[in-house]
Design a protein around this motif. Structure first.
Motif, PDB file in Angstrom:
ATOM      1  N   UNK A 134       0.918  -1.187   0.000  1.00 29.64           N
ATOM      2  CA  UNK A 134       0.113  -0.019   0.182  1.00 29.64           C
ATOM      3  C   UNK A 134       0.854   1.164  -0.035  1.00 29.64           C
ATOM      4  N   UNK A 135       2.139   1.285   0.129  1.00 28.41           N
ATOM      5  CA  UNK A 135       3.173   2.234   0.169  1.00 28.41           C
ATOM      6  C   UNK A 135       3.838   2.652   1.385  1.00 28.41           C
ATOM      7  N   UNK A 136       3.777   1.650   2.257  1.00 30.05           N
ATOM      8  CA  UNK A 136       4.616   1.785   3.633  1.00 30.05           C
ATOM      9  C   UNK A 136       6.162   2.018   3.092  1.00 30.05           C
ATOM     10  N   UNK A 137       6.753   2.840   3.818  1.00 26.95           N
ATOM     11  CA  UNK A 137       8.273   3.315   3.945  1.00 26.95           C
ATOM     12  C   UNK A 137       9.010   2.648   4.756  1.00 26.95           C
ATOM     13  N   UNK A 138       8.593   2.115   5.776  1.00 26.99           N
ATOM     14  CA  UNK A 138       9.291   1.662   7.004  1.00 26.99           C
ATOM     15  C   UNK A 138       8.308   0.791   7.833  1.00 26.99           C
ATOM     16  N   UNK A 139       8.838  -0.493   8.328  1.00 19.84           N
ATOM     17  CA  UNK A 139       8.263  -1.310   9.263  1.00 19.84           C
ATOM     18  C   UNK A 139       8.988  -1.073  10.703  1.00 19.84           C
ATOM     19  N   UNK A 140       7.747  -0.753  11.666  1.00 17.51           N
ATOM     20  CA  UNK A 140       8.265  -0.546  12.955  1.00 17.51           C
ATOM     21  C   UNK A 140       8.002  -1.811  13.756  1.00 17.51           C
ATOM     22  N   UNK A 141       9.134  -2.784  13.811  1.00 21.35           N
ATOM     23  CA  UNK A 141       8.700  -4.237  14.635  1.00 21.35           C
ATOM     24  C   UNK A 141       9.116  -3.806  16.086  1.00 21.35           C
ATOM     25  N   UNK A 142       8.157  -3.327  17.110  1.00 24.95           N
ATOM     26  CA  UNK A 142       8.371  -2.901  18.242  1.00 24.95           C
ATOM     27  C   UNK A 142       8.361  -4.248  18.982  1.00 24.95           C
ATOM     28  N   UNK A 143       8.211  -5.509  18.552  1.00 25.51           N
ATOM     29  CA  UNK A 143       8.391  -6.867  19.522  1.00 25.51           C
ATOM     30  C   UNK A 143       9.382  -7.642  18.953  1.00 25.51           C
ATOM     31  N   UNK A 144      10.645  -7.107  18.541  1.00 21.73           N
ATOM     32  CA  UNK A 144      12.015  -7.387  18.490  1.00 21.73           C
ATOM     33  C   UNK A 144      11.760  -9.049  17.619  1.00 21.73           C
ATOM     34  N   UNK A 145      11.379  -9.232  16.442  1.00 23.48           N
ATOM     35  CA  UNK A 145      11.482 -10.030  15.649  1.00 23.48           C
ATOM     36  C   UNK A 145      10.563 -11.270  16.104  1.00 23.48           C
ATOM     37  N   UNK A 162      12.580  -1.119  11.652  1.00 22.69           N
ATOM     38  CA  UNK A 162      13.100  -0.660  13.218  1.00 22.69           C
ATOM     39  C   UNK A 162      13.447  -2.210  13.739  1.00 22.69           C
ATOM     40  N   UNK A 163      14.651  -2.104  14.306  1.00 21.72           N
ATOM     41  CA  UNK A 163      14.980  -3.276  14.930  1.00 21.72           C
ATOM     42  C   UNK A 163      14.851  -2.917  16.468  1.00 21.72           C
TER      43      UNK A 163
END
Length: 313
Positions: A134-145, A162-163
């Motif tokens: 859909x066009x997202x530039x960044x994935x903020x993975x707040x739960x550490x993989x 985001x790591x």
């Protein structure tokens, strides 16, 4: 940038201004740079939820959410972080519902505010894939993989990621008597370094990998204060450093205040982290955060004052 040579003769500048973390580049754009000026970046929070801990950030209505996105951009945010699930305990939200809340909105923001970079706060690879489409530039993975496939999705698409560090906590759980026998900072540094290098190995551009010590997640208030104090060690990891400090419990517990009264504490923590080299700040209060970061950038001599007229005119 601005001081005269005479201002720098007594103490070398490098000895008084902490080193900043690496610059952030998304979609080929160095975020926060305007010519020679480099300012820390505001990542505005927008939650498509009804139960997030800070009520003003809950914007489930589509029209209101788009208006909030446009306002955040006008107020100085360069990234919008869109979430569909409350981080802590709350009503169950399955993947299909998270996609319904987030993905069409990402596409609408991309259409309406094309210069605003869009991040999606999710731990699910399926949500990340749909959001990127859909066009997202960044994935903020707040739960550490927690979902190891998420970083692979980001890498295949070449978007940012985001790591984070949670001390092994699983999604939507609160910490309880957590301990780090080998030392918290050592654990955070090792975890973030390994996760960031894996992201690069999966295809995420190195300059698009953010590291986040993730205050409050898998941590008590003493832990979060320590990580704020040691921001410089995290800035030295070689990746852009994200700080998500806004109105968090460690601020509230330090001052004994509810979320609605944590702005001053948040801004104090923001100023400390910015001075010590953090690059990106996830924030509920865009205007106030932008002003604090601009002042710190000027003190660090990374950006000029907006109107330096005193004594000159």
């Amino acid at each position: 940038m601005g001081g005269s040579d005479a201002d720098r003769t007594t103490v070398p500048e490098a000895s008084v201004v902490p080193e900043a973390s690496a610059p952030l580049v998304l979609r080929g754009r160095e975020v926060g740079r305007d010519g020679r000026a480099v300012r820390p970046v505001v990542m505005a929070v927008l939650n498509r939820t009804t139960d997030s801990f800070y009520a003003p950030a809950r914007v489930p209505d589509d029209a209101a959410a788009l208006a909030a996105a446009e306002r955040a951009y006008a107020d100085g945010a360069e990234i919008l972080d869109v979430g569909g699930v409350r981080a802590g305990n709350g009503s169950p939200v399955d993947e299909a519902e998270e996609i319904r809340r987030v993905v069409p909105f990402v596409a609408e923001v991309r259409r309406a505010v094309p210069d605003l970079l869009v991040s999606v706060d999710t731990w699910r690879a399926g949500v990340a894939r749909a959001a990127i489409d859909a066009g997202a530039d960044l994935i903020n993975d707040t739960w550490a993989g927690h979902d190891p496939g998420l970083v692979e999705v980001a890498g295949a698409a070449g978007v940012g990621v985001v790591c984070s560090h949670t001390g092994g906590a699983i999604p939507r759980t609160d910490p309880y008597r957590v301990e780090y026998p080998g030392g918290l900072l050592a654990d955070v540094v090792a975890t973030l370094r390994a996760a960031a290098e894996r992201a690069v190995a999966c295809g995420v551009p190195r300059e698009s990998v953010l590291v986040d010590p993730t205050h409050d997640f898998g941590k008590n208030t003493w832990h979060s204060l320590l990580l704020l104090r040691r921001t410089g060690a995290l800035a030295g990891l070689g990746f852009p450093l994200l700080m998500a400090l806004s109105r968090k419990d460690f601020v509230g517990e330090t001052l004994d205040l509810p979320p609605e009264e944590r702005l001053e504490g948040t801004l104090a923590a923001t100023a400390v982290a910015a001075w010590l080299g953090a690059r990106v700040f996830r924030a509920h209060d865009v205007t106030a955060t932008r002003r604090v970061l601009d002042l710190v950038a000027a003190v660090r001599d990374e950006a000029p004052p907006a109107a330096a007229l005193r004594g000159l005119a």
